[in-house]
Design an enzyme around this catalytic site. Sequence first.
Site, short mmCIF file in Angstrom:
data_model
loop_
_atom_site.label_atom_id
_atom_site.label_comp_id
_atom_site.label_asym_id
_atom_site.label_seq_id
_atom_site.Cartn_x
_atom_site.Cartn_y
_atom_site.Cartn_z
N ARG A 176 -10.21 -11.65 2.11
CA ARG A 176 -11.07 -12.70 1.56
C ARG A 176 -10.37 -14.06 1.63
O ARG A 176 -11.03 -15.09 1.73
CB ARG A 176 -11.46 -12.34 0.11
CG ARG A 176 -10.29 -12.21 -0.82
CD ARG A 176 -10.63 -11.44 -2.10
NE ARG A 176 -10.69 -10.00 -1.86
CZ ARG A 176 -11.03 -9.11 -2.79
NH1 ARG A 176 -11.33 -9.51 -4.01
NH2 ARG A 176 -11.06 -7.82 -2.49
N LYS B 218 0.84 -1.20 0.00
CA LYS B 218 0.00 0.00 0.00
C LYS B 218 0.87 1.25 0.00
O LYS B 218 2.01 1.21 0.47
CB LYS B 218 -0.86 0.03 1.26
CG LYS B 218 -1.96 -1.01 1.32
CD LYS B 218 -2.73 -0.89 2.64
CE LYS B 218 -3.83 -1.94 2.74
NZ LYS B 218 -4.91 -1.77 1.76
N1 BES Z 1 -8.07 -3.86 4.56
C1 BES Z 1 -8.23 -3.47 3.20
C2 BES Z 1 -9.54 -2.74 2.93
C3 BES Z 1 -9.69 -1.37 3.51
C4 BES Z 1 -9.41 -0.27 2.75
C5 BES Z 1 -10.20 -1.18 4.78
C6 BES Z 1 -9.59 0.99 3.27
C7 BES Z 1 -10.38 0.07 5.31
C8 BES Z 1 -10.08 1.17 4.54
C9 BES Z 1 -8.20 -4.70 2.30
O1 BES Z 1 -7.39 -5.74 2.72
C10 BES Z 1 -7.68 -4.27 0.97
O2 BES Z 1 -6.56 -3.87 0.92
N2 BES Z 1 -8.53 -4.33 -0.05
C11 BES Z 1 -8.14 -3.93 -1.37
C12 BES Z 1 -8.63 -4.99 -2.34
C13 BES Z 1 -8.10 -4.80 -3.72
C14 BES Z 1 -6.62 -5.07 -3.77
C15 BES Z 1 -8.84 -5.75 -4.64
C16 BES Z 1 -8.77 -2.58 -1.66
O3 BES Z 1 -9.90 -2.35 -1.21
O4 BES Z 1 -8.11 -1.76 -2.27
MN MN Z 2 -5.41 -5.57 2.06
#
Ligand code: BES
Ligand code: MN
Length: 511
Positions: A355, A281
Amino acid sequence: MRTAFTTPDIALTARPAGELDADLLVIPVFEDDDLADLPDLDAAASGEISQARSRGEFKGKLFDLFTTSIGNGWKSQRAALIGGGVRAEFSTEHLRRIATIGGLAARQRRLSRIALLHRPTPGVTAAEAAQVLAEGICLANYDGASYKTEDRDQVWIARADVRMPDGIGGFDGAVARGRILGEFSNRARVLANEPGNTLTPRVFADRALEIGRSAGLQVEVLDEQRIAGLNMGLLLGVARGSQEPPRLVVMRHEPADAVPGAVLGLIGKGITFDTGGISIKPAENMDKMKDDMSGGAAVIAAMSAISRLQLPVRCVGVVPMTENMPGGRAIKPGDVLRSAEGKTVEILNTDAEGRLVLGDAIWYARHLGATHLVDVATLTGACVVALGKTTSGLFGTPPAWVERVRVASERAGDRSWPMPVFDDYKEQLKSEIADFTNTGGRAAGAITAALFIKEFTGGLPWVHIDIAGTAWAEEAKPYQPKGATGVAVRTLVELAADAPAWCKLDLNSRP
Ligand code: BES
Ligand code: MN
Ligand code: ZN
Protein backbone atom coordinates in the site's frame (compact mmCIF):
# COMPACT_ATOMS: atom_id res chain seq x y z
CA MET A 1 16.56 -20.91 -18.84
CA ARG A 2 14.33 -22.87 -21.17
CA THR A 3 11.69 -21.23 -23.34
CA ALA A 4 8.64 -20.30 -21.31
CA PHE A 5 6.00 -19.85 -23.99
CA THR A 6 5.38 -19.54 -27.69
CA THR A 7 2.41 -18.08 -29.51
CA PRO A 8 1.05 -20.42 -32.19
CA ASP A 9 -0.32 -19.60 -35.62
CA ILE A 10 -4.09 -19.69 -35.41
CA ALA A 11 -6.33 -19.85 -38.46
CA LEU A 12 -10.10 -19.99 -38.86
CA THR A 13 -11.60 -22.54 -41.16
CA ALA A 14 -15.05 -23.59 -42.32
CA ARG A 15 -13.93 -26.94 -43.75
CA PRO A 16 -15.77 -30.07 -42.56
CA ALA A 17 -14.31 -31.68 -39.43
CA GLY A 18 -13.22 -34.80 -41.35
CA GLU A 19 -11.06 -32.71 -43.65
CA LEU A 20 -9.07 -30.99 -40.92
CA ASP A 21 -5.53 -32.30 -40.98
CA ALA A 22 -4.29 -32.08 -37.39
CA ASP A 23 -2.47 -34.26 -34.87
CA LEU A 24 -5.30 -33.75 -32.39
CA LEU A 25 -8.88 -32.74 -33.04
CA VAL A 26 -10.39 -31.08 -29.97
CA ILE A 27 -14.16 -31.40 -29.64
CA PRO A 28 -16.32 -30.01 -26.81
CA VAL A 29 -19.05 -32.53 -25.95
CA PHE A 30 -21.97 -31.74 -23.66
CA GLU A 31 -24.03 -33.88 -21.34
CA ASP A 32 -26.87 -35.54 -23.30
CA ASP A 33 -25.18 -34.47 -26.52
CA ASP A 34 -26.44 -36.31 -29.61
CA LEU A 35 -23.45 -35.10 -31.68
CA ALA A 36 -25.92 -34.67 -34.56
CA ASP A 37 -23.71 -32.02 -36.13
CA LEU A 38 -20.88 -34.60 -36.40
CA PRO A 39 -22.75 -37.65 -37.77
CA ASP A 40 -19.70 -39.65 -38.89
CA LEU A 41 -17.44 -38.87 -35.91
CA ASP A 42 -18.27 -42.11 -34.08
CA ALA A 43 -17.59 -44.16 -37.21
CA ALA A 44 -14.28 -42.33 -37.65
CA ALA A 45 -13.43 -43.48 -34.12
CA SER A 46 -14.58 -47.05 -34.95
CA GLY A 47 -17.41 -46.78 -32.44
CA GLU A 48 -15.13 -45.90 -29.51
CA ILE A 49 -17.11 -42.79 -28.66
CA SER A 50 -20.55 -44.39 -28.45
CA GLN A 51 -19.04 -47.25 -26.44
CA ALA A 52 -17.32 -44.90 -24.01
CA ARG A 53 -20.55 -43.04 -23.54
CA SER A 54 -22.73 -46.10 -23.06
CA ARG A 55 -20.44 -47.65 -20.48
CA GLY A 56 -20.28 -44.28 -18.69
CA GLU A 57 -16.57 -43.69 -19.23
CA PHE A 58 -17.24 -40.32 -20.82
CA LYS A 59 -20.48 -38.46 -20.14
CA GLY A 60 -19.53 -34.93 -21.15
CA LYS A 61 -19.10 -33.79 -17.55
CA LEU A 62 -17.34 -30.45 -17.33
CA PHE A 63 -13.63 -30.73 -18.30
CA ASP A 64 -13.61 -34.56 -18.47
CA LEU A 65 -11.26 -35.74 -21.17
CA PHE A 66 -11.56 -38.74 -23.50
CA THR A 67 -9.09 -39.35 -26.28
CA THR A 68 -9.34 -41.86 -29.10
CA SER A 69 -7.63 -42.44 -32.40
CA ILE A 70 -9.64 -41.66 -35.49
CA GLY A 71 -9.39 -42.59 -39.16
CA ASN A 72 -11.81 -44.04 -41.68
CA GLY A 73 -11.33 -41.13 -44.03
CA TRP A 74 -10.89 -38.41 -41.41
CA LYS A 75 -7.61 -36.63 -41.88
CA SER A 76 -6.69 -36.04 -38.22
CA GLN A 77 -4.93 -38.77 -36.22
CA ARG A 78 -6.60 -38.46 -32.84
CA ALA A 79 -9.57 -36.78 -31.22
CA ALA A 80 -9.86 -35.34 -27.72
CA LEU A 81 -13.43 -35.05 -26.51
CA ILE A 82 -13.64 -32.56 -23.66
CA GLY A 83 -16.68 -32.32 -21.42
CA GLY A 84 -18.63 -29.08 -21.69
CA GLY A 85 -21.16 -29.96 -18.96
CA VAL A 86 -24.73 -28.74 -19.36
CA ARG A 87 -25.13 -27.00 -22.69
CA ALA A 88 -27.53 -24.33 -21.37
CA GLU A 89 -24.99 -23.31 -18.69
CA PHE A 90 -22.00 -23.19 -21.01
CA SER A 91 -20.06 -19.90 -20.96
CA THR A 92 -17.09 -18.26 -22.66
CA GLU A 93 -14.98 -19.10 -19.61
CA HIS A 94 -15.79 -22.81 -20.03
CA LEU A 95 -14.85 -22.64 -23.70
CA ARG A 96 -11.57 -20.83 -22.97
CA ARG A 97 -10.68 -23.54 -20.46
CA ILE A 98 -11.61 -26.31 -22.89
CA ALA A 99 -9.23 -24.85 -25.45
CA THR A 100 -6.47 -24.82 -22.83
CA ILE A 101 -7.21 -28.40 -21.79
CA GLY A 102 -7.11 -29.45 -25.45
CA GLY A 103 -3.84 -27.64 -25.99
CA LEU A 104 -2.25 -29.14 -22.88
CA ALA A 105 -3.51 -32.61 -23.83
CA ALA A 106 -1.84 -32.24 -27.23
CA ARG A 107 1.45 -31.10 -25.74
CA GLN A 108 1.47 -33.94 -23.19
CA ARG A 109 1.07 -36.37 -26.09
CA ARG A 110 3.85 -34.62 -28.00
CA LEU A 111 1.46 -33.40 -30.68
CA SER A 112 1.91 -29.94 -32.11
CA ARG A 113 -0.83 -29.32 -34.65
CA ILE A 114 -4.31 -29.08 -33.24
CA ALA A 115 -7.74 -28.28 -34.60
CA LEU A 116 -10.67 -27.16 -32.47
CA LEU A 117 -14.30 -27.51 -33.40
CA HIS A 118 -16.56 -24.71 -32.25
CA ARG A 119 -20.01 -26.10 -31.42
CA PRO A 120 -22.54 -23.27 -30.88
CA THR A 121 -24.30 -22.90 -27.53
CA PRO A 122 -26.81 -20.31 -26.34
CA GLY A 123 -24.36 -18.56 -23.98
CA VAL A 124 -21.49 -17.91 -26.39
CA THR A 125 -21.55 -15.83 -29.60
CA ALA A 126 -19.41 -16.88 -32.56
CA ALA A 127 -17.13 -13.83 -32.15
CA GLU A 128 -16.65 -14.57 -28.45
CA ALA A 129 -15.90 -18.19 -29.30
CA ALA A 130 -13.23 -17.23 -31.85
CA GLN A 131 -11.56 -14.95 -29.30
CA VAL A 132 -11.61 -17.26 -26.27
CA LEU A 133 -10.54 -20.31 -28.28
CA ALA A 134 -7.48 -18.35 -29.43
CA GLU A 135 -6.82 -17.21 -25.85
CA GLY A 136 -7.17 -20.70 -24.44
CA ILE A 137 -4.80 -22.24 -26.99
CA CYS A 138 -2.15 -19.61 -26.27
CA LEU A 139 -2.52 -20.12 -22.51
CA ALA A 140 -1.77 -23.82 -23.05
CA ASN A 141 1.48 -22.94 -24.81
CA TYR A 142 3.20 -21.92 -21.58
CA ASP A 143 5.60 -23.67 -19.19
CA GLY A 144 6.68 -22.37 -15.80
CA ALA A 145 10.22 -21.11 -15.53
CA SER A 146 12.84 -23.79 -15.16
CA TYR A 147 16.51 -23.64 -14.39
CA LYS A 148 16.90 -27.43 -14.40
CA THR A 149 20.08 -28.33 -16.21
CA GLU A 150 18.50 -31.49 -17.58
CA ASP A 151 15.13 -30.57 -18.94
CA ARG A 152 12.92 -32.64 -21.18
CA ASP A 153 12.67 -31.10 -24.58
CA GLN A 154 9.47 -29.18 -24.97
CA VAL A 155 6.69 -29.66 -27.48
CA TRP A 156 4.80 -26.55 -28.49
CA ILE A 157 1.60 -26.10 -30.36
CA ALA A 158 2.83 -24.68 -33.62
CA ARG A 159 -0.49 -24.33 -35.33
CA ALA A 160 -4.16 -24.38 -34.44
CA ASP A 161 -7.11 -24.45 -36.82
CA VAL A 162 -10.37 -23.25 -35.38
CA ARG A 163 -13.41 -24.56 -37.19
CA MET A 164 -16.44 -22.28 -37.17
CA PRO A 165 -19.54 -24.15 -38.37
CA ASP A 166 -21.44 -21.08 -39.58
CA GLY A 167 -18.70 -19.37 -41.56
CA ILE A 168 -15.54 -17.52 -40.67
CA GLY A 169 -16.34 -14.08 -42.08
CA GLY A 170 -15.68 -11.22 -39.69
CA PHE A 171 -13.94 -13.18 -36.94
CA ASP A 172 -10.29 -12.57 -37.85
CA GLY A 173 -10.19 -9.59 -35.48
CA ALA A 174 -11.51 -11.71 -32.63
CA VAL A 175 -8.81 -14.32 -33.20
CA ALA A 176 -6.09 -11.66 -33.38
CA ARG A 177 -7.33 -10.15 -30.14
CA GLY A 178 -7.49 -13.53 -28.39
CA ARG A 179 -3.98 -14.31 -29.56
CA ILE A 180 -2.60 -11.05 -28.16
CA LEU A 181 -4.48 -11.51 -24.88
CA GLY A 182 -3.04 -15.02 -24.58
CA GLU A 183 0.47 -13.91 -25.48
CA PHE A 184 0.54 -11.07 -22.97
CA SER A 185 -1.03 -13.15 -20.20
CA ASN A 186 1.90 -15.50 -20.75
CA ARG A 187 4.38 -12.62 -20.65
CA ALA A 188 3.01 -11.60 -17.26
CA ARG A 189 3.26 -15.20 -16.04
CA VAL A 190 6.91 -15.42 -17.08
CA LEU A 191 7.76 -12.26 -15.14
CA ALA A 192 5.88 -13.40 -12.03
CA ASN A 193 7.47 -16.86 -12.06
CA GLU A 194 10.96 -15.51 -12.14
CA PRO A 195 13.02 -15.81 -8.92
CA GLY A 196 13.72 -12.74 -6.82
CA ASN A 197 17.47 -12.93 -7.36
CA THR A 198 17.21 -12.79 -11.14
CA LEU A 199 14.27 -10.38 -11.33
CA THR A 200 15.53 -7.51 -9.18
CA PRO A 201 13.89 -4.08 -9.48
CA ARG A 202 16.50 -2.96 -12.02
CA VAL A 203 16.07 -6.09 -14.13
CA PHE A 204 12.28 -5.87 -13.85
CA ALA A 205 12.44 -2.29 -15.13
CA ASP A 206 14.70 -3.30 -18.02
CA ARG A 207 12.28 -6.05 -18.97
CA ALA A 208 9.33 -3.64 -18.81
CA LEU A 209 11.22 -1.26 -21.07
CA GLU A 210 11.94 -3.99 -23.58
CA ILE A 211 8.43 -5.48 -23.58
CA GLY A 212 6.67 -2.11 -23.61
CA ARG A 213 8.81 -0.50 -26.32
CA SER A 214 8.56 -3.44 -28.64
CA ALA A 215 4.79 -3.25 -28.24
CA GLY A 216 4.87 0.40 -29.30
CA LEU A 217 4.51 2.14 -25.91
CA GLN A 218 6.44 5.15 -24.66
CA VAL A 219 8.33 3.82 -21.64
CA GLU A 220 10.33 5.73 -19.08
CA VAL A 221 12.29 4.25 -16.18
CA LEU A 222 12.82 6.52 -13.19
CA ASP A 223 15.88 5.66 -11.06
CA GLU A 224 16.38 6.32 -7.35
CA GLN A 225 17.49 9.93 -7.93
CA ARG A 226 14.43 10.78 -10.02
CA ILE A 227 12.23 9.04 -7.44
CA ALA A 228 13.86 11.11 -4.70
CA GLY A 229 13.34 14.23 -6.80
CA LEU A 230 9.62 13.52 -6.74
CA ASN A 231 9.73 13.15 -2.93
CA MET A 232 8.29 9.65 -3.02
CA GLY A 233 8.96 8.98 0.64
CA LEU A 234 6.77 5.88 0.76
CA LEU A 235 8.47 4.08 -2.14
CA LEU A 236 11.91 5.19 -0.93
CA GLY A 237 11.02 4.13 2.61
CA VAL A 238 10.24 0.56 1.53
CA ALA A 239 13.40 0.46 -0.61
CA ARG A 240 15.68 1.56 2.24
CA GLY A 241 16.07 -1.96 3.64
CA SER A 242 17.50 -3.30 0.40
CA GLN A 243 20.86 -3.13 -1.37
CA GLU A 244 18.94 -2.98 -4.64
CA PRO A 245 17.79 0.49 -5.72
CA PRO A 246 14.10 1.03 -6.56
CA ARG A 247 12.70 1.86 -9.97
CA LEU A 248 9.49 3.46 -11.17
CA VAL A 249 8.31 2.43 -14.62
CA VAL A 250 5.97 4.73 -16.52
CA MET A 251 4.29 3.56 -19.72
CA ARG A 252 2.15 5.67 -22.00
CA HIS A 253 -0.28 4.73 -24.74
CA GLU A 254 -1.34 7.85 -26.68
CA PRO A 255 -3.42 6.85 -29.71
CA ALA A 256 -4.39 9.54 -32.21
CA ASP A 257 -8.02 8.40 -32.23
CA ALA A 258 -8.48 8.30 -28.44
CA VAL A 259 -11.89 8.81 -26.88
CA PRO A 260 -12.01 12.37 -25.51
CA GLY A 261 -11.57 13.28 -21.88
CA ALA A 262 -10.51 9.94 -20.41
CA VAL A 263 -7.06 8.73 -19.36
CA LEU A 264 -7.01 5.25 -17.89
CA GLY A 265 -4.41 5.00 -15.13
CA LEU A 266 -3.17 1.47 -14.40
CA ILE A 267 -0.96 0.99 -11.35
CA GLY A 268 0.65 -2.33 -10.36
CA LYS A 269 2.45 -3.41 -7.20
CA GLY A 270 6.00 -4.38 -8.16
CA ILE A 271 7.62 -5.81 -5.01
CA THR A 272 10.20 -8.17 -6.54
CA PHE A 273 10.58 -9.92 -3.18
CA ASP A 274 8.70 -9.36 0.06
CA THR A 275 10.51 -10.59 3.18
CA GLY A 276 8.24 -8.42 5.29
CA GLY A 277 11.15 -6.15 6.19
CA ILE A 278 11.86 -5.66 9.91
CA SER A 279 8.38 -7.09 10.61
CA ILE A 280 9.82 -10.18 8.98
CA LYS A 281 7.63 -13.01 7.67
CA PRO A 282 7.94 -16.59 8.95
CA ALA A 283 10.26 -18.81 6.89
CA GLU A 284 7.51 -21.16 5.79
CA ASN A 285 6.26 -20.19 2.31
CA MET A 286 8.35 -17.04 2.21
CA ASP A 287 9.75 -18.27 -1.12
CA LYS A 288 6.33 -17.57 -2.60
CA MET A 289 6.87 -13.85 -2.08
CA LYS A 290 8.81 -13.70 -5.34
CA ASP A 291 5.40 -13.26 -6.98
CA ASP A 292 4.69 -10.02 -5.10
CA MET A 293 5.22 -8.15 -8.36
CA SER A 294 2.36 -9.94 -10.15
CA GLY A 295 0.24 -6.78 -10.18
CA GLY A 296 3.10 -4.86 -11.77
CA ALA A 297 3.61 -7.64 -14.31
CA ALA A 298 -0.12 -7.53 -15.13
CA VAL A 299 0.02 -3.77 -15.73
CA ILE A 300 3.12 -4.02 -17.93
CA ALA A 301 1.61 -6.84 -19.98
CA ALA A 302 -1.82 -5.21 -20.23
CA MET A 303 -0.38 -1.84 -21.31
CA SER A 304 1.63 -3.66 -23.99
CA ALA A 305 -1.40 -5.58 -25.21
CA ILE A 306 -3.47 -2.36 -25.27
CA SER A 307 -0.80 -0.83 -27.48
CA ARG A 308 -0.59 -3.83 -29.80
CA LEU A 309 -4.37 -3.79 -30.16
CA GLN A 310 -4.29 -0.04 -30.80
CA LEU A 311 -7.23 0.48 -28.45
CA PRO A 312 -8.59 4.03 -28.78
CA VAL A 313 -8.08 5.21 -25.21
CA ARG A 314 -5.21 7.09 -23.62
CA CYS A 315 -3.59 5.00 -20.89
CA VAL A 316 -0.80 5.55 -18.43
CA GLY A 317 0.78 2.64 -16.54
CA VAL A 318 2.81 3.18 -13.39
CA VAL A 319 4.72 0.37 -11.65
CA PRO A 320 6.77 1.02 -8.50
CA MET A 321 9.50 -1.61 -8.18
CA THR A 322 11.49 -2.48 -5.07
CA GLU A 323 12.43 -5.28 -2.72
CA ASN A 324 11.09 -5.26 0.84
CA MET A 325 14.15 -6.27 2.90
CA PRO A 326 15.22 -5.96 6.54
CA GLY A 327 18.60 -4.25 5.97
CA GLY A 328 20.40 -2.06 8.47
CA ARG A 329 18.87 1.08 7.03
CA ALA A 330 15.38 -0.41 6.76
CA ILE A 331 12.32 1.43 8.00
CA LYS A 332 11.13 0.34 11.44
CA PRO A 333 7.76 0.08 13.14
CA GLY A 334 6.99 3.49 14.61
CA ASP A 335 8.76 5.40 11.83
CA VAL A 336 6.86 8.14 10.06
CA LEU A 337 7.15 8.57 6.27
CA ARG A 338 6.00 11.45 4.07
CA SER A 339 4.38 10.58 0.73
CA ALA A 340 4.97 12.47 -2.51
CA GLU A 341 1.51 13.99 -2.11
CA GLY A 342 2.52 15.27 1.33
CA LYS A 343 0.46 12.98 3.55
CA THR A 344 2.30 11.39 6.48
CA VAL A 345 2.12 7.71 7.41
CA GLU A 346 3.03 6.02 10.68
CA ILE A 347 4.51 2.60 9.93
CA LEU A 348 3.10 -0.01 12.32
CA ASN A 349 4.13 -3.03 10.29
CA THR A 350 6.81 -2.96 7.61
CA ASP A 351 5.16 -5.97 5.97
CA ALA A 352 2.30 -3.71 4.86
CA GLU A 353 4.59 -2.31 2.14
CA GLY A 354 2.43 -2.75 -0.95
CA ARG A 355 0.00 0.00 0.00
CA LEU A 356 2.97 2.33 0.63
CA VAL A 357 4.50 1.98 -2.81
CA LEU A 358 1.05 2.13 -4.42
CA GLY A 359 0.26 5.36 -2.58
CA ASP A 360 3.11 7.22 -4.26
CA ALA A 361 2.52 5.51 -7.63
CA ILE A 362 -1.19 6.35 -7.69
CA TRP A 363 -0.41 9.96 -6.88
CA TYR A 364 2.02 9.97 -9.81
CA ALA A 365 -0.56 8.49 -12.20
CA ARG A 366 -2.89 11.36 -11.23
CA HIS A 367 -0.06 13.84 -11.69
CA LEU A 368 0.37 12.47 -15.23
CA GLY A 369 -3.27 13.12 -16.01
CA ALA A 370 -5.09 9.87 -15.22
CA THR A 371 -8.85 10.37 -14.88
CA HIS A 372 -9.87 6.78 -14.06
CA LEU A 373 -7.72 4.60 -11.82
CA VAL A 374 -7.29 0.85 -11.44
CA ASP A 375 -4.57 -0.65 -9.26
CA VAL A 376 -3.64 -4.34 -9.15
CA ALA A 377 -1.75 -5.82 -6.22
CA THR A 378 -0.96 -9.00 -4.30
CA LEU A 379 -1.90 -6.91 -1.31
CA THR A 380 -3.29 -8.89 1.63
CA GLY A 381 -3.46 -12.36 3.11
CA ALA A 382 -6.84 -11.20 4.42
CA CYS A 383 -8.21 -11.14 0.88
CA VAL A 384 -7.19 -14.79 0.47
CA VAL A 385 -9.06 -15.59 3.69
CA ALA A 386 -12.14 -13.73 2.45
CA LEU A 387 -12.36 -14.92 -1.17
CA GLY A 388 -9.95 -17.83 -1.53
CA LYS A 389 -7.72 -18.70 -4.46
CA THR A 390 -10.18 -18.35 -7.31
CA THR A 391 -11.63 -14.87 -6.90
CA SER A 392 -9.91 -11.49 -6.74
CA GLY A 393 -11.29 -8.80 -4.44
CA LEU A 394 -12.62 -5.57 -5.96
CA PHE A 395 -12.61 -2.42 -3.86
CA GLY A 396 -13.38 1.07 -5.06
CA THR A 397 -15.67 3.92 -5.78
CA PRO A 398 -18.04 4.90 -7.26
CA PRO A 399 -19.97 1.61 -7.54
CA ALA A 400 -20.61 2.17 -11.25
CA TRP A 401 -16.85 2.16 -11.91
CA VAL A 402 -16.36 -0.97 -9.79
CA GLU A 403 -19.10 -2.61 -11.84
CA ARG A 404 -17.34 -1.76 -15.13
CA VAL A 405 -14.21 -3.50 -13.82
CA ARG A 406 -16.21 -6.46 -12.57
CA VAL A 407 -17.89 -6.94 -15.93
CA ALA A 408 -14.53 -6.64 -17.72
CA SER A 409 -13.08 -9.30 -15.41
CA GLU A 410 -15.99 -11.62 -16.13
CA ARG A 411 -15.49 -11.23 -19.85
CA ALA A 412 -11.79 -11.88 -19.32
CA GLY A 413 -12.30 -15.07 -17.32
CA ASP A 414 -10.64 -13.48 -14.26
CA ARG A 415 -13.15 -14.06 -11.52
CA SER A 416 -13.59 -11.12 -9.11
CA TRP A 417 -16.13 -9.85 -6.60
CA PRO A 418 -16.86 -6.47 -4.94
CA MET A 419 -16.08 -5.81 -1.29
CA PRO A 420 -17.26 -2.80 0.77
CA VAL A 421 -15.14 0.28 1.42
CA PHE A 422 -17.36 1.97 4.01
CA ASP A 423 -15.81 5.01 5.69
CA ASP A 424 -16.49 3.42 9.10
CA TYR A 425 -13.44 1.19 8.62
CA LYS A 426 -11.18 4.25 8.41
CA GLU A 427 -11.09 4.52 12.18
CA GLN A 428 -8.82 1.49 12.18
CA LEU A 429 -6.11 3.55 10.45
CA LYS A 430 -6.05 6.38 13.02
CA SER A 431 -2.58 7.45 14.13
CA GLU A 432 -1.55 9.51 17.16
CA ILE A 433 1.26 11.26 15.35
CA ALA A 434 0.70 11.01 11.57
CA ASP A 435 -2.20 11.38 9.13
CA PHE A 436 -2.82 7.66 9.34
CA THR A 437 -1.15 4.32 10.04
CA ASN A 438 -0.24 1.72 7.43
CA THR A 439 -2.15 -1.15 9.05
CA GLY A 440 -5.57 -1.47 10.60
CA GLY A 441 -5.27 -4.69 12.56
CA ARG A 442 -6.61 -8.15 11.74
CA ALA A 443 -10.29 -7.29 11.29
CA ALA A 444 -11.25 -6.53 7.67
CA GLY A 445 -7.57 -6.45 6.70
CA ALA A 446 -8.22 -6.39 2.96
CA ILE A 447 -10.66 -3.49 3.33
CA THR A 448 -8.46 -1.30 5.51
CA ALA A 449 -5.63 -1.86 3.01
CA ALA A 450 -7.94 -0.61 0.26
CA LEU A 451 -8.97 2.40 2.37
CA PHE A 452 -5.31 3.28 2.83
CA ILE A 453 -4.86 3.30 -0.95
CA LYS A 454 -8.03 5.37 -1.38
CA GLU A 455 -6.31 8.20 0.50
CA PHE A 456 -4.10 8.70 -2.57
CA THR A 457 -6.75 8.63 -5.29
CA GLY A 458 -7.71 12.30 -5.06
CA GLY A 459 -11.40 11.44 -5.34
CA LEU A 460 -11.05 10.01 -8.88
CA PRO A 461 -13.00 6.92 -9.91
CA TRP A 462 -10.80 4.13 -8.60
CA VAL A 463 -10.80 0.35 -8.30
CA HIS A 464 -8.27 -1.74 -6.40
CA ILE A 465 -7.97 -5.39 -7.43
CA ASP A 466 -6.45 -7.55 -4.70
CA ILE A 467 -4.91 -10.58 -6.45
CA ALA A 468 -3.11 -12.06 -3.41
CA GLY A 469 -5.10 -15.27 -3.79
CA THR A 470 -5.39 -15.46 -7.56
CA ALA A 471 -1.93 -14.54 -8.85
CA TRP A 472 -0.44 -17.93 -8.05
CA ALA A 473 -1.89 -21.43 -8.52
CA GLU A 474 -0.71 -23.73 -5.74
CA GLU A 475 -2.14 -26.79 -7.45
CA ALA A 476 -2.34 -27.67 -11.11
CA LYS A 477 -5.82 -27.79 -12.62
CA PRO A 478 -6.69 -29.41 -15.95
CA TYR A 479 -6.71 -25.94 -17.50
CA GLN A 480 -3.96 -24.32 -15.47
CA PRO A 481 -0.46 -25.38 -14.52
CA LYS A 482 1.01 -24.57 -11.11
CA GLY A 483 2.55 -21.15 -10.71
CA ALA A 484 1.80 -17.67 -12.00
CA THR A 485 -1.64 -17.30 -13.55
CA GLY A 486 -1.40 -14.00 -15.42
CA VAL A 487 -4.53 -12.85 -13.60
CA ALA A 488 -5.84 -9.33 -14.33
CA VAL A 489 -4.01 -8.87 -17.64
CA ARG A 490 -7.09 -9.64 -19.69
CA THR A 491 -9.36 -7.73 -17.28
CA LEU A 492 -7.36 -4.54 -17.79
CA VAL A 493 -7.33 -4.95 -21.55
CA GLU A 494 -11.07 -5.65 -21.70
CA LEU A 495 -11.64 -2.56 -19.56
CA ALA A 496 -9.57 -0.43 -21.94
CA ALA A 497 -11.48 -1.89 -24.89
CA ASP A 498 -14.72 -0.84 -23.18
CA ALA A 499 -13.57 2.82 -22.89
CA PRO A 500 -15.80 4.15 -25.69
CA ALA A 501 -18.74 3.07 -23.51
CA TRP A 502 -17.53 4.12 -20.04
CA CYS A 503 -15.89 7.41 -21.00
CA LYS A 504 -19.33 8.85 -21.69
CA LEU A 505 -20.90 7.75 -18.42
CA ASP A 506 -21.51 9.96 -15.46
CA LEU A 507 -20.20 7.37 -13.04
CA ASN A 508 -21.57 9.20 -10.04
CA SER A 509 -25.19 9.16 -11.16
CA ARG A 510 -27.33 6.54 -9.49
CA PRO A 511 -29.00 3.92 -11.66
N1 BES B 1 2.52 -9.48 -0.21
C1 BES B 1 1.81 -9.57 1.01
C2 BES B 1 0.40 -10.12 0.85
C3 BES B 1 0.27 -11.56 0.47
C4 BES B 1 0.08 -12.52 1.43
C5 BES B 1 0.24 -11.96 -0.85
C6 BES B 1 -0.08 -13.83 1.09
C7 BES B 1 0.09 -13.27 -1.22
C8 BES B 1 -0.09 -14.22 -0.24
C9 BES B 1 1.69 -8.19 1.65
O1 BES B 1 2.74 -7.32 1.43
C10 BES B 1 1.61 -8.40 3.13
O2 BES B 1 2.55 -8.87 3.68
N2 BES B 1 0.46 -8.07 3.71
C11 BES B 1 0.26 -8.23 5.12
C12 BES B 1 -0.38 -6.97 5.65
C13 BES B 1 -0.44 -6.92 7.14
C14 BES B 1 0.94 -6.77 7.73
C15 BES B 1 -1.31 -5.75 7.55
C16 BES B 1 -0.62 -9.44 5.35
O3 BES B 1 -1.53 -9.66 4.53
O4 BES B 1 -0.37 -10.17 6.27
MN1 MN C 1 4.29 -7.53 2.84
ZN1 ZN D 1 3.81 -7.61 -0.27
